[in-house]
Every structure is written in C-alpha cells, then in structure tokens.
Design an enzyme around this catalytic site. Structure first.
Site, PDB file in Angstrom:
ATOM      1  N   ASP A 106      13.143 -24.398 -31.714  1.00 31.11           N
ATOM      2  CA  ASP A 106      14.270 -23.753 -31.046  1.00 31.11           C
ATOM      3  C   ASP A 106      14.767 -22.492 -31.738  1.00 31.11           C
ATOM      4  O   ASP A 106      15.951 -22.169 -31.672  1.00 31.11           O
ATOM      5  CB  ASP A 106      15.416 -24.770 -30.945  1.00 31.11           C
ATOM      6  CG  ASP A 106      15.658 -25.484 -32.272  1.00 31.11           C
ATOM      7  OD1 ASP A 106      15.311 -24.908 -33.317  1.00 31.11           O
ATOM      8  OD2 ASP A 106      16.181 -26.610 -32.251  1.00 31.11           O
ATOM      9  N   GLU A 148       7.868 -30.095 -29.749  1.00 32.31           N
ATOM     10  CA  GLU A 148       9.243 -30.535 -30.048  1.00 32.31           C
ATOM     11  C   GLU A 148      10.165 -30.150 -28.882  1.00 32.31           C
ATOM     12  O   GLU A 148      11.203 -29.512 -29.051  1.00 32.31           O
ATOM     13  CB  GLU A 148       9.766 -29.965 -31.377  1.00 32.31           C
ATOM     14  CG  GLU A 148      10.955 -30.741 -31.919  1.00 32.31           C
ATOM     15  CD  GLU A 148      11.427 -30.262 -33.290  1.00 32.31           C
ATOM     16  OE1 GLU A 148      10.940 -30.789 -34.303  1.00 32.31           O
ATOM     17  OE2 GLU A 148      12.281 -29.348 -33.326  1.00 32.31           O
ATOM     18  N   GLU A 196      20.400 -22.518 -31.402  1.00 33.57           N
ATOM     19  CA  GLU A 196      19.224 -23.349 -31.111  1.00 33.57           C
ATOM     20  C   GLU A 196      19.285 -24.027 -29.738  1.00 33.57           C
ATOM     21  O   GLU A 196      18.270 -24.142 -29.041  1.00 33.57           O
ATOM     22  CB  GLU A 196      19.032 -24.402 -32.210  1.00 33.57           C
ATOM     23  CG  GLU A 196      18.568 -23.835 -33.550  1.00 33.57           C
ATOM     24  CD  GLU A 196      19.704 -23.366 -34.444  1.00 33.57           C
ATOM     25  OE1 GLU A 196      20.862 -23.281 -33.961  1.00 33.57           O
ATOM     26  OE2 GLU A 196      19.450 -23.076 -35.627  1.00 33.57           O
ATOM     27  N   HIS A 234      22.517 -25.315 -43.921  1.00 33.61           N
ATOM     28  CA  HIS A 234      22.162 -23.949 -43.524  1.00 33.61           C
ATOM     29  C   HIS A 234      22.629 -23.549 -42.129  1.00 33.61           C
ATOM     30  O   HIS A 234      22.599 -22.386 -41.776  1.00 33.61           O
ATOM     31  CB  HIS A 234      20.638 -23.734 -43.607  1.00 33.61           C
ATOM     32  CG  HIS A 234      19.874 -24.401 -42.494  1.00 33.61           C
ATOM     33  ND1 HIS A 234      19.643 -23.778 -41.302  1.00 33.61           N
ATOM     34  CD2 HIS A 234      19.314 -25.619 -42.387  1.00 33.61           C
ATOM     35  CE1 HIS A 234      18.957 -24.593 -40.517  1.00 33.61           C
ATOM     36  NE2 HIS A 234      18.762 -25.719 -41.141  1.00 33.61           N
ATOM     37  N   ARG A 293      23.863 -22.160 -38.749  1.00 40.98           N
ATOM     38  CA  ARG A 293      24.643 -20.957 -38.466  1.00 40.98           C
ATOM     39  C   ARG A 293      26.043 -21.281 -37.946  1.00 40.98           C
ATOM     40  O   ARG A 293      27.014 -20.623 -38.303  1.00 40.98           O
ATOM     41  CB  ARG A 293      23.877 -20.127 -37.422  1.00 40.98           C
ATOM     42  CG  ARG A 293      24.321 -18.710 -37.260  1.00 40.98           C
ATOM     43  CD  ARG A 293      23.367 -17.968 -36.346  1.00 40.98           C
ATOM     44  NE  ARG A 293      22.191 -17.519 -37.043  1.00 40.98           N
ATOM     45  CZ  ARG A 293      22.057 -16.325 -37.609  1.00 40.98           C
ATOM     46  NH1 ARG A 293      23.038 -15.458 -37.550  1.00 40.98           N
ATOM     47  NH2 ARG A 293      20.952 -15.999 -38.222  1.00 40.98           N
ATOM     48  N   HIS A 338      19.823 -22.684 -49.464  1.00 50.34           N
ATOM     49  CA  HIS A 338      19.172 -21.813 -48.473  1.00 50.34           C
ATOM     50  C   HIS A 338      19.476 -20.352 -48.809  1.00 50.34           C
ATOM     51  O   HIS A 338      20.605 -20.031 -49.214  1.00 50.34           O
ATOM     52  CB  HIS A 338      19.711 -22.158 -47.075  1.00 50.34           C
ATOM     53  CG  HIS A 338      18.869 -21.625 -45.962  1.00 50.34           C
ATOM     54  ND1 HIS A 338      18.997 -20.335 -45.503  1.00 50.34           N
ATOM     55  CD2 HIS A 338      17.875 -22.192 -45.233  1.00 50.34           C
ATOM     56  CE1 HIS A 338      18.121 -20.135 -44.522  1.00 50.34           C
ATOM     57  NE2 HIS A 338      17.420 -21.248 -44.345  1.00 50.34           N
TER      58      HIS A 338
HETATM   59  N1  UDP Z   1      12.395 -28.011 -46.963  1.00 46.30           N
HETATM   60  C1  UDP Z   1      11.612 -27.570 -48.030  1.00 46.30           C
HETATM   61  N2  UDP Z   1      12.237 -27.077 -49.141  1.00 46.30           N
HETATM   62  C2  UDP Z   1      13.594 -27.001 -49.253  1.00 46.30           C
HETATM   63  C3  UDP Z   1      14.382 -27.457 -48.160  1.00 46.30           C
HETATM   64  C4  UDP Z   1      13.756 -27.943 -47.034  1.00 46.30           C
HETATM   65  O1  UDP Z   1      10.378 -27.623 -47.962  1.00 46.30           O
HETATM   66  O2  UDP Z   1      14.090 -26.525 -50.289  1.00 46.30           O
HETATM   67  C5  UDP Z   1      11.717 -28.500 -45.733  1.00 46.30           C
HETATM   68  C6  UDP Z   1      12.125 -29.867 -45.240  1.00 46.30           C
HETATM   69  O3  UDP Z   1      11.340 -30.891 -45.802  1.00 46.30           O
HETATM   70  C7  UDP Z   1      11.909 -29.750 -43.735  1.00 46.30           C
HETATM   71  C8  UDP Z   1      12.210 -28.311 -43.441  1.00 46.30           C
HETATM   72  O4  UDP Z   1      12.109 -27.615 -44.683  1.00 46.30           O
HETATM   73  O5  UDP Z   1      10.549 -30.003 -43.397  1.00 46.30           O
HETATM   74  C9  UDP Z   1      13.609 -28.189 -42.854  1.00 46.30           C
HETATM   75  O6  UDP Z   1      13.985 -26.876 -42.796  1.00 46.30           O
HETATM   76  P1  UDP Z   1      15.473 -26.427 -42.411  1.00 46.30           P
HETATM   77  O7  UDP Z   1      16.417 -27.484 -42.810  1.00 46.30           O
HETATM   78  O8  UDP Z   1      15.641 -25.055 -42.992  1.00 46.30           O
HETATM   79  O9  UDP Z   1      15.400 -26.247 -40.839  1.00 46.30           O
HETATM   80  P2  UDP Z   1      15.710 -27.210 -39.595  1.00 46.30           P
HETATM   81  O10 UDP Z   1      14.841 -28.407 -39.719  1.00 46.30           O
HETATM   82  O11 UDP Z   1      17.179 -27.513 -39.611  1.00 46.30           O
HETATM   83  O12 UDP Z   1      15.360 -26.400 -38.389  1.00 46.30           O
END
Ligand code: UDP
Length: 384
Positions: free
Chosen positions: A99, A121, A135, A209, A211, A242
């Site tokens: 998203d 997804e 998103e 993280h 927004r 982040h």
């Molecule tokens: N992740 C990582 N290193 C970090 C923080 C998160 O590899 O320092 C991985 C985590 O395991 C997951 C993904 O990043 O697979 C999640 O990313 P984020 O939370 O930024 O995005 P969202 O899932 O909310 O879209």
C-alpha cells in the site's frame, strides 16, 4: 521453449522488498516467467544494505531522493520515471505489493499502459482513509486497478468480495512476509556464525514509523514508553529508529535517556528477525511486524488506534493499545504481571500464513499468463 512471460515486480520501501524477495527468487526458477525487479527509489538509502544482505541485483533502479521529500514530490518523480522503465521492459504483467505510494503509482502507470496489474497483499482494510494514511487510500485505489488480487487471509478476500470484485480474480495465499521470515529463520539456524546467545535481561523491542502518528500521537506514545521504561527497570527497551526525520528527532528528544533504553539505527533483516525472536514482547505500529511476531510466538502490542490486521486481534496474538498512556500502560503491565495472559497471547495461532504464499502465487501466475485460469473449473472459485 519460446520467449518467457515478463513479470515486473515493483518495490519502493523496506517491507515491499522483504515481502517480494521470496516471490522474486521463486519466479527465477519458473519455466515460463522471467521476473524483472524494479526498485522505485522511495526508500533508496534504507534499501541498499538489504539488497546486499539478500544478494539481489535489481533490473531497474530508479534514482530516488536522498533526503525525505513530500508524498507529492515522490509522486511527481515516480510519474516521470516509471512509464519509461515499464515501457522499456514491456512486461506482460506488473506486480505491486501492499500500500505504498510506489505501489499505487506503479499500478496507475501500468494500467495507463494497458498492462494488467496483480496485487500482492490485497484486501487489507481499516475503511478509514486517515488511518493508516496514506496507505488506506493507496490500497483501496490499487484494488480498483488490479486485475488479480492475492489476499493473505480469507478476511481480506471477503473485503474485496464486499467491494464487488469478481471471486475468480481473488486468491487466498497467506502473506509472503511469512515465507521470508521462515526462510530466514531456517538460514539462521544453519549458520554456525549465529549462536544467538540468550539476552542477559528480558527486553521489549520497539518500532514506530507511521505517518499519521507523526507529531502529537508520536510524542504521546514516546512519553508513555519513557515513563514505563523508567518504572520497569528490570526490562530493557530496544528500539531500531526509523530514519524518517520526523520520527528520528522525536525519538531522540523524548525516549533517549533512561539507562535501560537502547536506540539503534535500522537493523539488517536477519538481525532484526533474531531480535524479534528473543524479545519478551514487541511494541510497534508496523504492519509487517504484526504478521511476523505471531509466527514467532512473541506477543505484540500495537501502538495504533486501528489495525487492518484484525485476524491477529481476533486470534489473540495482537493487542491494540492505542496511542494514549492509559492503554499503553495497561497492556504492557498486563504482559509483565499476568503470566497466563502472556502465555495465551504467545501461544495464539498465527493467521498470516504457512510460508508457502509465494509458491501459491507462482502457480496462479502460471495459469493467469497462459490463459488456463478461466479454463480450469477447479481453480475458478477456489481460494486455495
Ligand atoms: N525491519 C527490519 N529492520 C528494522 C526494522 C524492521 O528489517 O530495523 C523489517 C521487519 O522485520 C518487517 C519490515 O521491516 O519485515 C517492516 O517494515 P516497516 O515497519 O518499516 O513497514 P510496514 O510493515 O509498517 O509497512
């Protein structure tokens, strides 16, 4: 065999790359598909180390921003660059994941070029365009453009059915993020360099993280976490921060200080999986981590008011704490003080897949590209 079908996978952010890697690797073994990986440059600096870690060379790497730009600027750049990239590779199908602004723009550009879009997804919803922002807008719009929808769960498929999508275009596959997680765990177990010692003290792993939390909600969450860390000195609080400046500056101003708080730069995926696995609990507003932690039997407290991952809440693996101090304090204290509650959450079944989502998507893609999908009565309305 003649020319293979070209399938372009577009990824811009860290979670998109992580969740598309297992599918990309699998499609490399596919006899009739040639995968083309296009990175949009949305999280350019954040993604570089991940490419090295996963041993992946993208076929297209758009030049992105080194500093964080607005969504409008990102959008303008992507609308300028993506049409050339897509036309040059002339894919038979474009795959977008999740998203993000990259996923939405790639879906719009492909549709304008009359190239069908498949959405990995698909069907996650809060039905609140402000949470998560942007998103929810992005994924609802992608659903109106995509021809094929790969849903992690039956609930996601129901959302799309309710929105009027044809059942023959919907597939329940599980989440490819679980494929990546299980493959990585398998590799880590085999790696003799990785003894993974037990942590000296129990710790909460934290990521933030989103927004829509920037500003007041984020400050409120961080103040509550800081008070909690100061009160529960037997626990450590580990937070990979982040790189978004709005997050980084708030975290360093409000959460740094207590001796049991450790702030880290973003962590490599393999190491992050190790950190999740050993955590006492995970406190997060992340989407992907809400799926990964239940597969590791680690309780998750979601620091948001709403989640599109309701299956996890219903299954009992996710606890929605909101962004206020009362909800956060109550949920964290329960985990520490009530062992039965802790065990119930950590043993709740993971609803997000069995690690074979990419395999299922690959089978469906073969049928879709060769025109067999609509001839195959068995597969027509089958969610498997
Ligand atoms: N992740 C990582 N290193 C970090 C923080 C998160 O590899 O320092 C991985 C985590 O395991 C997951 C993904 O990043 O697979 C999640 O990313 P984020 O939370 O930024 O995005 P969202 O899932 O909310 O879209």
């Amino acid at each position: 065999m003649g020319e293979k079908y070209r399938v372009m996978l577009c990824a811009g952010s860290r979670p998109e790359l992580i969740k598309l890697v297992p599918l990309y690797r699998l499609l490399h073994q596919n006899r009739i598909i040639r995968p083309v990986l296009c990175l949009t440059g949305q999280h350019q600096d954040l993604l570089q180390p991940f490419l090295a870690e996963f041993g992946i060379q993208p076929d297209v790497m758009l030049q992105g921003e080194t500093v964080h730009r607005s969504l409008e600027e990102l959008n303008r750049r992507l609308f300028r660059q993506l049409p050339h990239a897509i036309k040059r590779h002339a894919p038979h199908l474009v795959i977008v994941q999740g998203d993000t602004t990259s996923a939405l723009t790639a879906a719009v550009v492909a549709t304008r070029l009359s190239i069908p879009v498949a959405h990995v997804e698909a069907g996650l919803r809060t039905y609140d365009v402000n949470a998560p922002f942007p998103e929810e807008i992005n994924r609802q719009t992608i659903s109106t453009l995509a021809s094929w929808h790969f849903c992690p769960t039956e609930r996601n498929r129901q959302n799309l059915l309710n929105e009027g999508r044809h059942p023959a275009h919907l597939f329940v596959t599980g989440n490819t993020g679980i494929d990546m997680l299980l493959q990585t765990l398998g590799q880590r177990q085999k790696d003799p360099q990785n003894p993974d010692p037990a942590p000296p003290r129990p710790y909460f792993l934290i990521t933030l993280h989103r927004r829509e939390s920037h500003g007041y909600p984020l400050r409120r969450i961080l103040n509550a976490l800081r008070k909690f860390a100061e009160a529960w000195t037997d626990y450590d609080f580990i937070m990979p921060v982040h790189p978004n400046p709005a997050v980084k500056s708030a975290v360093h101003a409000l959460f740094q200080g207590p001796e049991n708080v450790r702030l880290l730069p973003p962590v490599a995926y393999g190491r992050f999986v190790g950190l999740m696995q050993k955590a006492f609990a995970i406190l997060t507003d992340s989407g992907g981590i809400q799926e990964e932690a239940p597969a590791l039997n680690v309780p998750v407290v979601v620091l948001r008011d709403k989640t599109e991952r309701q299956e996890g809440v219903q299954a009992g693996c996710l606890r929605l704490a909101g962004t206020g101090p009362n909800g956060i304090f109550t949920e964290l204290a329960l985990l520490i003080q009530n062992p039965d509650h802790y065990i119930r959450i950590s043993r709740a079944p993971n609803p997000y897949g069995d690690g074979r989502a990419s395999e299922r998507i690959g089978v469906h893609l073969n049928k879709i590209l060769t025109g067999q999908h609509f001839n195959d009565d068995k597969g027509l309305y089958n969610s498997e």
